[in-house]
Design an enzyme around this catalytic site. Sequence first.
Site, PDB file in Angstrom:
ATOM      1  N   HIS A   1       1.189   3.989   2.058  1.00 50.39           N
ATOM      2  CA  HIS A   1       1.596   4.783   3.214  1.00 50.39           C
ATOM      3  C   HIS A   1       3.117   4.949   3.223  1.00 50.39           C
ATOM      4  CE1 HIS A   1      -2.382   3.794   5.529  1.00 50.39           C
ATOM      5  NE2 HIS A   1      -2.542   4.678   4.563  1.00 50.39           N
TER       6      HIS A   1
ATOM      7  N   HIS B   1       0.865  -1.184   0.000  1.00 53.25           N
ATOM      8  CA  HIS B   1       0.000   0.000   0.000  1.00 53.25           C
ATOM      9  C   HIS B   1       0.895   1.224   0.000  1.00 53.25           C
ATOM     10  CE1 HIS B   1       0.896  -0.584   4.251  1.00 53.25           C
ATOM     11  NE2 HIS B   1       0.350   0.576   4.574  1.00 53.25           N
TER      12      HIS B   1
ATOM     13  N   ASP C   1       5.612   4.982   5.237  1.00 51.56           N
ATOM     14  CA  ASP C   1       6.579   4.104   5.898  1.00 51.56           C
ATOM     15  C   ASP C   1       6.826   2.829   5.109  1.00 51.56           C
ATOM     16  OD1 ASP C   1       3.844   3.599   6.715  1.00 51.56           O
ATOM     17  OD2 ASP C   1       4.601   2.168   8.186  1.00 51.56           O
TER      18      ASP C   1
END
Length: 263
Positions: free
Chosen positions: A80, A78, A82
Amino acid sequence: MSGLRIPVEGPDGAGTASAVNVLAPNPSPMTLDGTNTWIVGGERAVLVVDPGPDDEAHLRRVAERVDGRRVTAVLLTHGHSDHSEGAGTLARMLGAPVRALDPRHRLGEEGLGDGDVVTAGDVEVRVVGTPGHSFDSLCFWLPGDRAMLTGDTVLGRGTTVIAPDGNLGDYLRSLDRLRQGAEMLEAAALLPGHGPVLPDPSGVLDAYIAHRRERLEQIREAIRNGARDAREIVEMVYAEVDRTLWPAAEMSVAAQLDYLKNL
């Protein structure tokens, strides 16, 4: 499957016969030990999953672990930061495309979605759509290892926050799908985006599903006891949780309130 690699010292170096973790140096209450960057493949070709932060030392360490093998692609569970921030830098270092569900995170023409099959030499990766933590969350099934790379859909410790771009209804359906698949495919391990390898997929997923149902009942009870918004619910339901995690808990409670409203 030749067995799991689970180092005594922690997640770094853990994995399966065809997947090994290179732990990113970004530990926090939300990322646990740090982001798990997975190198998946065989002797001649690999995939890199979730390069993590745009940290030069970490990305060079990943490249060193690739050890001259051809990199078929960089894959994202995904978008995000991080998990994805270092993807572009690593892809340029290794001469590989970045494939993701969200077009904003791609580098190259190919996307990535439920039902896709990606290969690195003789190692096959099957893409499973698991929206919920985020709208673009994917998991990656390694049939040769009977293992699933879970990103943030399932963590090595604790439970997953439903992010503002996620949806609890989708998340519960994704957990049910993973649980059914774990039994049908006789899964042997979950390889999470943060935290240690999990060797009991069915048990872990049962616990995740039960925890979500329990939290929903606790929120219903908090509302019956007079809680008026997400913050007041967090103060009741998460009273024993470290307060540094309350903002994340408030995000999850907001997602749960939205889910309950639409039942």
